[in-house]
Write an enzyme that holds these catalytic residues in place. Sequence first.
Site, PDB file in Angstrom:
ATOM      1  N   CYS A 196      -0.482   4.093   2.197  1.00 51.20           N
ATOM      2  CA  CYS A 196      -0.242   3.888   3.628  1.00 51.20           C
ATOM      3  C   CYS A 196       1.205   4.180   4.019  1.00 51.20           C
ATOM      4  CB  CYS A 196      -0.567   2.441   4.014  1.00 51.20           C
ATOM      5  SG  CYS A 196      -2.176   1.827   3.469  1.00 51.20           S
ATOM      6  N   ASP A 197       2.141   3.670   3.227  1.00 48.56           N
ATOM      7  CA  ASP A 197       3.534   3.622   3.680  1.00 48.56           C
ATOM      8  C   ASP A 197       4.499   4.537   2.937  1.00 48.56           C
ATOM      9  OD1 ASP A 197       2.730   1.689   5.489  1.00 48.56           O
ATOM     10  OD2 ASP A 197       3.137   0.034   4.118  1.00 48.56           O
ATOM     11  N   CYS A 204       0.836  -1.204   0.000  1.00 48.93           N
ATOM     12  CA  CYS A 204       0.000   0.000   0.000  1.00 48.93           C
ATOM     13  C   CYS A 204       0.865   1.247   0.000  1.00 48.93           C
ATOM     14  CB  CYS A 204      -0.937  -0.008   1.205  1.00 48.93           C
ATOM     15  SG  CYS A 204      -1.998   1.449   1.299  1.00 48.93           S
TER      16      CYS A 204
END
Length: 309
Positions: free
Chosen positions: A138-139, A135
Amino acid sequence: MPVDYQLIIVGGGPAGLTAGLYAARGRVKTLLIEKGATGGQVLLTDWVDNYPGFTEGVSGFELMDKMTAHVDRFGLEKKFAMVSGLDLLGEIKTISLENGDQLSCRSVVLCTGARPRTLDVPGEKELTGQGVSYCATCDGPFYRGQEIAVVGGGNTAIQEALHLTKFASKVTVIHRRDELRATKILQEKAFANEQVDFIWNAQVQTIEGDANGVNQLQIGLTDGSKTTLPVTGIFILIGVVPNNEILPMDQLQTDAAGFVITDTEMETSIPGVYAAGDIRSKNFRQIINAAGEGANAELSAEQYLAGLK
């Protein structure tokens, strides 16, 4: 005919827990069934930096622990068991468990989720959350000024590669073919971006690292040669797989990939049956929209149950 529950929620990730929270607060007789620990895939996420209200970020485990504690405060009944099958047709739905038990209800919310399609190479599982990610949204912010890799050649992979250039100093796209599958406009943007590089006709064979995380990839080329790519992170963006093995696919309407199709209120093709979170057919799979869909699904289920009365 008497039933065990008004509502049964299958799956205890963000969508299922939120649906359970709304049901418990609404005094709907509800059971949440989860095969393992509540939290789903988020439990594997090292850090969540984009969930509203957590200004400094929060670990995936802590976020799910707080969500679980929240539903517990309202007394949601939970059962940890493996579901072996569901019969969703008719006014009364039946959920069968692997231990032979059968449970009945009038409405169901499916929150079985999805899982990233993996490379299944050495080092991938061991370094997930320590440089291996599925992701970019997300990261990505954790890789400011670093060199990273993206595996894939479709729209998602190229969109996310472009997104990652906001943070990383260099993004190398590794693709098993000699041309991308992404739309032409995305290809043009990627080729024009000086921070994006490409390795064609290639497959990652090994992900290597240490206690500090990923440090390099071993890559095999179709001509038989090999190369090493030093990176601190690898984003594997080759699609997701629906957790639909227990679902009655002959009863539900699904897309070509096996994700459940719903309307905007989360209702499936079967009256009284709803789907929320990553099992839904949709474009974006984030914790925040899974939670929102869980709330929407439960409210729709309440409305359905009220109509039955």
